[in-house]
Design an enzyme around this catalytic site. Structure first.
Site, PDB file in Angstrom:
ATOM      1  N   GLY A  13       0.840  -1.192   0.000  1.00 13.79           N
ATOM      2  CA  GLY A  13       0.000   0.000   0.000  1.00 13.79           C
ATOM      3  C   GLY A  13       0.874   1.240   0.000  1.00 13.79           C
ATOM      4  N   SER A  14       0.312   2.324   0.479  1.00  9.16           N
ATOM      5  CA  SER A  14       1.011   3.613   0.421  1.00  9.16           C
ATOM      6  C   SER A  14       2.152   3.671   1.453  1.00  9.16           C
ATOM      7  CB  SER A  14       0.009   4.729   0.706  1.00  9.16           C
ATOM      8  OG  SER A  14      -0.545   4.526   1.994  1.00  9.16           O
TER       9      SER A  14
ATOM     10  N   GLY B 228       2.735   2.137   5.327  1.00  7.86           N
ATOM     11  CA  GLY B 228       3.932   1.399   5.738  1.00  7.86           C
ATOM     12  C   GLY B 228       4.602   2.008   6.957  1.00  7.86           C
TER      13      GLY B 228
ATOM     14  N   GLU C 104       5.716  -3.387   0.748  1.00  5.11           N
ATOM     15  CA  GLU C 104       5.697  -3.026  -0.677  1.00  5.11           C
ATOM     16  C   GLU C 104       4.914  -1.723  -0.787  1.00  5.11           C
ATOM     17  OE1 GLU C 104       7.193  -4.486  -3.082  1.00  5.11           O
ATOM     18  OE2 GLU C 104       7.534  -6.554  -2.466  1.00  5.11           O
TER      19      GLU C 104
ATOM     20  N   CYS D 190       1.711   0.947  -8.724  1.00  6.82           N
ATOM     21  CA  CYS D 190       2.865   1.383  -7.934  1.00  6.82           C
ATOM     22  C   CYS D 190       4.040   1.665  -8.854  1.00  6.82           C
ATOM     23  CB  CYS D 190       3.233   0.331  -6.895  1.00  6.82           C
ATOM     24  SG  CYS D 190       3.442  -1.303  -7.609  1.00  6.82           S
TER      25      CYS D 190
HETATM   26  P1  NAD Z   1      -3.472   2.327   1.231  1.00  6.11           P
HETATM   27  O1  NAD Z   1      -2.172   2.518   1.929  1.00  6.11           O
HETATM   28  O2  NAD Z   1      -4.532   3.344   1.391  1.00  6.11           O
HETATM   29  O3  NAD Z   1      -4.131   0.932   1.710  1.00  6.11           O
HETATM   30  C1  NAD Z   1      -3.469  -0.292   1.506  1.00  6.11           C
HETATM   31  C2  NAD Z   1      -3.976  -1.319   2.502  1.00  6.11           C
HETATM   32  O4  NAD Z   1      -3.510  -0.973   3.798  1.00  6.11           O
HETATM   33  C3  NAD Z   1      -5.498  -1.390   2.612  1.00  6.11           C
HETATM   34  O5  NAD Z   1      -5.863  -2.744   2.727  1.00  6.11           O
HETATM   35  C4  NAD Z   1      -5.785  -0.619   3.885  1.00  6.11           C
HETATM   36  O6  NAD Z   1      -6.979  -0.998   4.516  1.00  6.11           O
HETATM   37  C5  NAD Z   1      -4.586  -0.998   4.721  1.00  6.11           C
HETATM   38  N1  NAD Z   1      -4.244  -0.068   5.797  1.00  6.11           N
HETATM   39  C6  NAD Z   1      -4.254   1.279   5.761  1.00  6.11           C
HETATM   40  N2  NAD Z   1      -3.825   1.784   6.928  1.00  6.11           N
HETATM   41  C7  NAD Z   1      -3.518   0.722   7.716  1.00  6.11           C
HETATM   42  C8  NAD Z   1      -3.022   0.580   9.047  1.00  6.11           C
HETATM   43  N3  NAD Z   1      -2.734   1.636   9.808  1.00  6.11           N
HETATM   44  N4  NAD Z   1      -2.823  -0.667   9.534  1.00  6.11           N
HETATM   45  C9  NAD Z   1      -3.079  -1.745   8.781  1.00  6.11           C
HETATM   46  N5  NAD Z   1      -3.573  -1.677   7.532  1.00  6.11           N
HETATM   47  C10 NAD Z   1      -3.777  -0.458   6.997  1.00  6.11           C
HETATM   48  O7  NAD Z   1      -3.122   2.105  -0.320  1.00  6.11           O
HETATM   49  P2  NAD Z   1      -4.109   2.038  -1.579  1.00  6.11           P
HETATM   50  O8  NAD Z   1      -4.662   3.385  -1.870  1.00  6.11           O
HETATM   51  O9  NAD Z   1      -5.044   0.882  -1.432  1.00  6.11           O
HETATM   52  O10 NAD Z   1      -3.079   1.627  -2.734  1.00  6.11           O
HETATM   53  C11 NAD Z   1      -2.277   2.529  -3.428  1.00  6.11           C
HETATM   54  C12 NAD Z   1      -0.892   2.596  -2.818  1.00  6.11           C
HETATM   55  O11 NAD Z   1      -0.299   1.300  -2.750  1.00  6.11           O
HETATM   56  C13 NAD Z   1       0.066   3.416  -3.667  1.00  6.11           C
HETATM   57  O12 NAD Z   1       0.897   4.167  -2.826  1.00  6.11           O
HETATM   58  C14 NAD Z   1       0.867   2.361  -4.417  1.00  6.11           C
HETATM   59  O13 NAD Z   1       2.124   2.800  -4.881  1.00  6.11           O
HETATM   60  C15 NAD Z   1       0.981   1.306  -3.374  1.00  6.11           C
HETATM   61  N6  NAD Z   1       1.249  -0.002  -3.962  1.00  6.11           N
HETATM   62  C16 NAD Z   1       2.506  -0.524  -3.842  1.00  6.11           C
HETATM   63  C17 NAD Z   1       2.802  -1.735  -4.429  1.00  6.11           C
HETATM   64  C18 NAD Z   1       4.181  -2.321  -4.360  1.00  6.11           C
HETATM   65  O14 NAD Z   1       4.323  -3.491  -4.665  1.00  6.11           O
HETATM   66  N7  NAD Z   1       5.202  -1.568  -3.995  1.00  6.11           N
HETATM   67  C19 NAD Z   1       1.808  -2.444  -5.126  1.00  6.11           C
HETATM   68  C20 NAD Z   1       0.532  -1.885  -5.202  1.00  6.11           C
HETATM   69  C21 NAD Z   1       0.265  -0.659  -4.611  1.00  6.11           C
END
Ligand code: NAD
Length: 511
Positions: free
Chosen positions: A242-243, A247, A264, A298
């Site tokens: 995720g973002s 992380g 990731e 990403c």
């Molecule tokens: P996001 O960070 O909003 O959410 C990702 C996941 O994390 C969701 O399931 C969300 O519910 C969970 N989450 C959020 N806050 C949390 C917390 N405090 N504790 C536990 N879980 C939590 O991301 P998004 O908008 O769904 O996706 C887009 C982002 O993901 C972009 O920044 C993109 O670059 C990144 N991404 C990275 C990769 C990679 O492999 N590097 C792949 C896909 C997406």
């Protein structure tokens, strides 16, 4: 060209129901509660009951019980389960792709590609199930053997993002399953239907195989459900995609309990276009990497660093291609750019373009909202290109939308420095016919990213390589190569068959 019509809610819901039912999901069990919105029209596909954070503990207890059984199954037999799962994915490829399009807004060919990636990683994992090699090393002591053995790790918690709603889970799952682990998955709250369909297909494979059903489970909910996974001591490996802000919250909490995490996170990927580049090739590579998936990968290309001798020509060609992009219903044939996931993404794009203008940027093309009459609650935009004189503040952050910055350079060292001068370190590429430049970019003095490409764009990785990035991208590696090692624990064994007890380093402890 822009598709003028957008399917109605009734049509989209019917598509979702039919795909879910074919994948074996019990529609009556979905329950009420949270509305699951399709970005295609911004309206609800269905409603779904979310899990409570307190239910995560119960799922983890079941996963630990299943682990005690699953770890004893020989790895090649675990591979046989993954092989069956891949076959079922093949049968349901269209259904899963439909759900990915409905929930994430991906065009059909990219959604099918995402499911193909699931099948590919299963193939990889099946082969891997006979190759979980440990090393043997020469012992310094006579009559001794020194070797490494790899063992199943435990329960893997998977948190995934909306933009790869099924593939990222499968990277973790196919590998973790052959490694002998069990899994609890919290998908993005924006894409739970795709997750339920995956879970149902895997449950069928598990049942046919006679494996415990709790080898893989899914919990549906938002950040607080994810947080429960993060904090639970039963989760041996927390794999979170995720973002970067996510992380930053998750990583320290796992570290606090001395757990293992695989992060990731966000990217801010660049392509250098050198004077010798084949510009036709570069334009094709850039348009796919920057505008594909509506800029919501990403690995999406966010920065073009073009030599000042080619920047005008390149920008004009890109603007021309952007003007011809078919934008609209991602399910319609011929569409190349679907919707943004939600209003927040659109707002971020508008804000970033405004900031870039204030920082000296010139909007070359795009940025306008489309199809507002046909789908007032959805967010379709023309991908945008903004030319900037330098890498200003706005460029340093990841704006998760189809927004491409074009920056000039004069010397290759300057271009590499610009490539590396962002907090993220996921993907990078160079378009050049100069072998020395290409090799420099791929060398230890070149790109600091986890993915370094030559004469292709930044997105569209294959599963055979390890996937992931450095710095704010989190440092994790998933998918191919030796990424499996994160899903196992390593033991170093010293076997003494000498009848004597010599101590290492010549230590004498005779009594
Ligand atoms: P996001 O960070 O909003 O959410 C990702 C996941 O994390 C969701 O399931 C969300 O519910 C969970 N989450 C959020 N806050 C949390 C917390 N405090 N504790 C536990 N879980 C939590 O991301 P998004 O908008 O769904 O996706 C887009 C982002 O993901 C972009 O920044 C993109 O670059 C990144 N991404 C990275 C990769 C990679 O492999 N590097 C792949 C896909 C997406």
């Amino acid at each position: 060209m822009t598709t003028r019509t957008i399917p109605s809610s009734t049509e989209l819901s019917a598509l979702a129901d039919a795909a879910l039912a074919r994948c074996g999901v019990d529609l009556d069990a979905l329950g009420g509660g949270a509305s699951i919105i399709s970005p295609i029209n911004g309206q609800a596909l269905t409603t779904l009951t979310w899990d409570d954070a307190s239910e995560v503990g119960a799922a983890l207890d079941r996963a630990e019980d299943a682990f005690r059984v699953w770890r004893r199954v020989p790895a090649p037999e675990r591979g046989a389960l993954v092989k069956r799962f891949a076959a079922l994915l093949g049968t349901h490829q269209k259904d899963l792709a439909t759900l990915v399009s409905l929930e994430a807004g991906k065009i059909t060919s990219e959604a099918r590609g995402e499911v193909q990636e699931m099948i590919d990683i299963c193939d990889f994992a099946v082969g891997l199930s006979r190759q979980l090699y440990g090393r043997t090393m020469p012992s310094e002591r006579p009559g001794h053997r020194l070797m490494e053995t790899w063992h199943p790790l435990g329960v893997v918690g998977v948190i995934s993002a909306f933009n790869f709603p099924v593939a990222v889970w499968s990277w973790n799952t196919a590998i973790a399953l052959v490694c002998g682990d069990t899994l609890v998955w919290k998908p993005s709250e924006l894409t739970p239907l795709s997750a339920l369909a995956c879970q149902s297909i895997l449950a069928q494979a598990l049942a046919e195989h006679g494996a415990p059903e709790s080898v893989s489970q899914v919990v549906i909910g938002g950040a607080e459900v994810g947080q429960a996974l993060v904090d639970h001591p039963s989760v041996a490996l927390l794999s979170a995609t995720g973002s970067t802000p996510m992380g930053r919250r998750v990583g320290p909490r796992v570290a606090q309990r001395l757990g293992r995490s695989l992060l990731e996170l966000g990217g801010n990927n660049a392509a250098i276009v050198a004077p010798s580049a084949d510009l036709d090739l570069a334009v094709r590579g850039i348009v796919f990497a920057a505008a594909g998936t509506a800029g919501q990968r990403c690995t999406t290309l966010r920065r073009v660093i073009a030599h000042s001798s080619v920047i005008d020509d390149l920008t004009a060609r890109l603007a021309d291609a952007y003007g011809r992009l078919p934008i609209g219903d991602p399910l319609a044939q011929g569409t190349l750019v679907g919707p943004l996931i939600r209003q927040r993404a659109h707002d971020a794009m508008v804000t970033a373009i405004d900031q870039a203008r204030a920082e000296g940027g010139e909007l070359i093309v795009g940025g306008e909202r489309l199809l507002q009459d046909a789908a007032p609650e959805a967010f379709y935009v023309r991908p945008a290109i903004v030319r900037l004189p330098a890498q200003t503040e706005v460029v340093l952050r990841e704006t998760f939308a189809p927004l491409l910055w074009v920056l000039p350079y004069d010397h290759i060292d300057e271009a590499i420095a610009l490539n590396n001068a962002v907090p993220q370190g996921l993907s990078s590429s160079i378009f050049t016919a100069d072998q020395r430049e290409a090799e420099l970019f791929a060398s230890s003095e070149g790109s600091d990213c986890g993915i370094v490409n030559v004469n292709i764009g930044t997105s569209g990785a294959e599963i055979g390589g390890a996937f992931g990035g450095e710095k704010d991208t989190g440092g994790g590696r998933e998918s191919g190569s030796d990424a499996w090692k994160a899903y196992m624990r390593r033991a170093t064994n010293t076997i003494n068959f000498s009848g004597e007890l010599p101590l290492a380093q010549g230590v004498d402890f005779s009594v």
